[in-house]
Design a protein around this motif. Structure first.
Motif, PDB file in Angstrom:
ATOM      1  N   MET A 167       8.039  -9.762  12.931  1.00 14.83           N
ATOM      2  CA  MET A 167       7.507 -10.873  12.141  1.00 14.83           C
ATOM      3  C   MET A 167       8.022 -12.216  12.652  1.00 14.83           C
ATOM      4  N   ILE A 207       3.134 -12.639   0.686  1.00 13.89           N
ATOM      5  CA  ILE A 207       2.712 -12.970   2.051  1.00 13.89           C
ATOM      6  C   ILE A 207       3.540 -14.137   2.586  1.00 13.89           C
ATOM      7  N   GLY A 212       0.790  -1.219   0.000  1.00 16.95           N
ATOM      8  CA  GLY A 212       0.000   0.000   0.000  1.00 16.95           C
ATOM      9  C   GLY A 212       0.827   1.276   0.000  1.00 16.95           C
ATOM     10  N   LEU A 242      10.784  -4.448  12.005  1.00 13.42           N
ATOM     11  CA  LEU A 242       9.636  -5.190  11.466  1.00 13.42           C
ATOM     12  C   LEU A 242       9.973  -6.665  11.284  1.00 13.42           C
ATOM     13  N   THR A 302       5.654  -2.681   4.575  1.00 15.30           N
ATOM     14  CA  THR A 302       5.613  -4.100   4.250  1.00 15.30           C
ATOM     15  C   THR A 302       6.460  -4.471   3.047  1.00 15.30           C
ATOM     16  N   ARG A 311      -6.417   4.289   4.635  1.00 17.21           N
ATOM     17  CA  ARG A 311      -5.460   3.272   4.202  1.00 17.21           C
ATOM     18  C   ARG A 311      -5.858   1.876   4.604  1.00 17.21           C
ATOM     19  N   HIS A 371      -0.662   0.874   9.768  1.00 12.67           N
ATOM     20  CA  HIS A 371       0.319   1.963   9.661  1.00 12.67           C
ATOM     21  C   HIS A 371      -0.127   2.921   8.578  1.00 12.67           C
ATOM     22  N   TYR A 409      -5.999  -0.840   1.980  1.00 13.34           N
ATOM     23  CA  TYR A 409      -4.934  -1.854   2.091  1.00 13.34           C
ATOM     24  C   TYR A 409      -4.913  -2.392   3.518  1.00 13.34           C
ATOM     25  N   ILE A 433       1.965  -8.460  -2.673  1.00 12.74           N
ATOM     26  CA  ILE A 433       1.556  -8.573  -1.272  1.00 12.74           C
ATOM     27  C   ILE A 433       0.050  -8.393  -1.163  1.00 12.74           C
ATOM     28  N   VAL A 434      -0.469  -7.451  -1.935  1.00 17.28           N
ATOM     29  CA  VAL A 434      -1.900  -7.166  -1.918  1.00 17.28           C
ATOM     30  C   VAL A 434      -2.522  -7.710  -3.199  1.00 17.28           C
ATOM     31  N   LYS A 435      -3.615  -8.431  -3.052  1.00 25.22           N
ATOM     32  CA  LYS A 435      -4.309  -8.924  -4.234  1.00 25.22           C
ATOM     33  C   LYS A 435      -4.837  -7.738  -5.022  1.00 25.22           C
ATOM     34  N   MET A 446      -4.362  -8.726   4.835  1.00 25.70           N
ATOM     35  CA  MET A 446      -3.469  -7.995   3.928  1.00 25.70           C
ATOM     36  C   MET A 446      -3.381  -8.657   2.546  1.00 25.70           C
ATOM     37  N   SER A 447      -3.396  -9.975   2.541  1.00 28.52           N
ATOM     38  CA  SER A 447      -3.208 -10.664   1.266  1.00 28.52           C
ATOM     39  C   SER A 447      -4.481 -10.669   0.427  1.00 28.52           C
ATOM     40  N   ASP A 448      -5.618 -10.426   1.056  1.00 31.72           N
ATOM     41  CA  ASP A 448      -6.882 -10.460   0.321  1.00 31.72           C
ATOM     42  C   ASP A 448      -7.916  -9.598   1.049  1.00 31.72           C
ATOM     43  N   PRO A 449      -8.072  -8.341   0.609  1.00 33.54           N
ATOM     44  CA  PRO A 449      -8.940  -7.394   1.313  1.00 33.54           C
ATOM     45  C   PRO A 449     -10.384  -7.871   1.494  1.00 33.54           C
ATOM     46  N   LEU A 493       6.644 -12.650   3.781  1.00 32.71           N
ATOM     47  CA  LEU A 493       6.355 -11.828   4.951  1.00 32.71           C
ATOM     48  C   LEU A 493       6.186 -12.677   6.204  1.00 32.71           C
TER      49      LEU A 493
END
Lengths: 93, 157
Positions: free
Chosen positions: B124, A70, A9, B120, A14, B49, B68, B53, A56-58, B93-96, A73
């Motif tokens: 993780m 992901i 984003g 970070l 990330t 945001r 963030h 995202y 990372i984001v679809k 995050m991987s699929d809204p 991550l």
């Protein structure tokens, strides 16, 4: 050098994390690559000429090999994903 | 390079009552503003945001959210460890379009690209350590929660 794009984003938190992990995991596999973290809004601009896209984001999909960010991550499945990416980049040489 | 001191005791909240991520942001925004960590851009930009995202990570054993926002909303870098009273649905995050049930939230305030990468990575690494995640649920007070968070392994894969 092979170019890999990671996008999230903001291009700050990330994707930078994923980019640094991808760089390291590729190095472990003997591949030097230029891994860039970008924000998703400028993705279209950066994706030109890239060899692989770590998503990372679809969202929008592109006509280049795409990998699951992901996994990098969270670490779950990261090794297999890195193997596939390394194999692809080696095959380009 | 940001270190462990980025994780703030005075931004630690346990049993925060909220029915949505927006409510979490509203409540934490008061604390952040009052203590001078963010400016007035924080609340509107983080809500926007997060909807565009989302930031819940599908980590094992439990999903953890890391909301963030833009660097120019942040005055002093911080990590605010928050445990909600009950889980709320939080965008994956991987699929809204997919929601994860989130109880553990780490609100991240970073304003310098690059400075927080190692931090970070350390987060993780710990997010996927069941024994550390378990200790976060076991903490009963904010002091205990902060101590449990700070007892994370200061390393990454």
């Amino acid at each position: 050098m092979a170019r890999v794009i990671c996008a999230c984003g903001s291009g700050v938190a990330t994707s930078q994390l994923v980019a640094s992990k991808v760089t390291r995991m590729l190095k472990d596999r003997g591949v030097d690559a230029d891994v860039e973290a970008v924000d998703i809004k400028s993705l279209r601009h950066y994706i030109n000429g890239a060899d692989a896209y770590v998503s990372i984001v679809k969202g929008e999909s592109f006509d280049i090999p795409t990998f699951d960010g992901i996994k990098f991550l969270t670490g779950v499945g990261a090794d297999q994903e890195a193997d596939k990416l390394a194999e692809l980049l080696k095959s380009l040489k | 390079m940001l270190g462990k001191e980025t994780i703030k005791r005075d931004l630690t909240v346990v049993d925060l009552e909220a029915g949505s991520c927006d409510e979490v942001f509203e409540k934490m925004n008061h604390v952040f503003l009052e203590k001078g960590f963010v400016n007035e851009k924080y609340l509107p930009t983080i809500c926007e945001r997060e909807h565009k995202y989302p930031t819940a990570l599908p980590v094992e054993p439990d999903p953890i959210a890391i909301p963030h926002t833009e660097a120019d909303a942040i005055i002093t870098p911080f990590i605010a460890p928050v445990r909600l009273k009950s889980t709320i649905p939080w965008g994956d995050m991987s699929d809204p379009n997919h929601k994860l049930d989130v109880k553990l939230v780490f609100l991240l305030g970073f304003n310098e690209p690059g400075a927080h990468i190692e931090l970070l990575q350390i987060l993780m690494h710990n997010f996927s350590r069941p024994e550390w995640v378990k200790s976060l649920y076991q903490a009963e007070t904010e002091d205990e929660y902060y101590d449990a968070v700070m007892a994370m392994e200061w390393t990454h894969d």
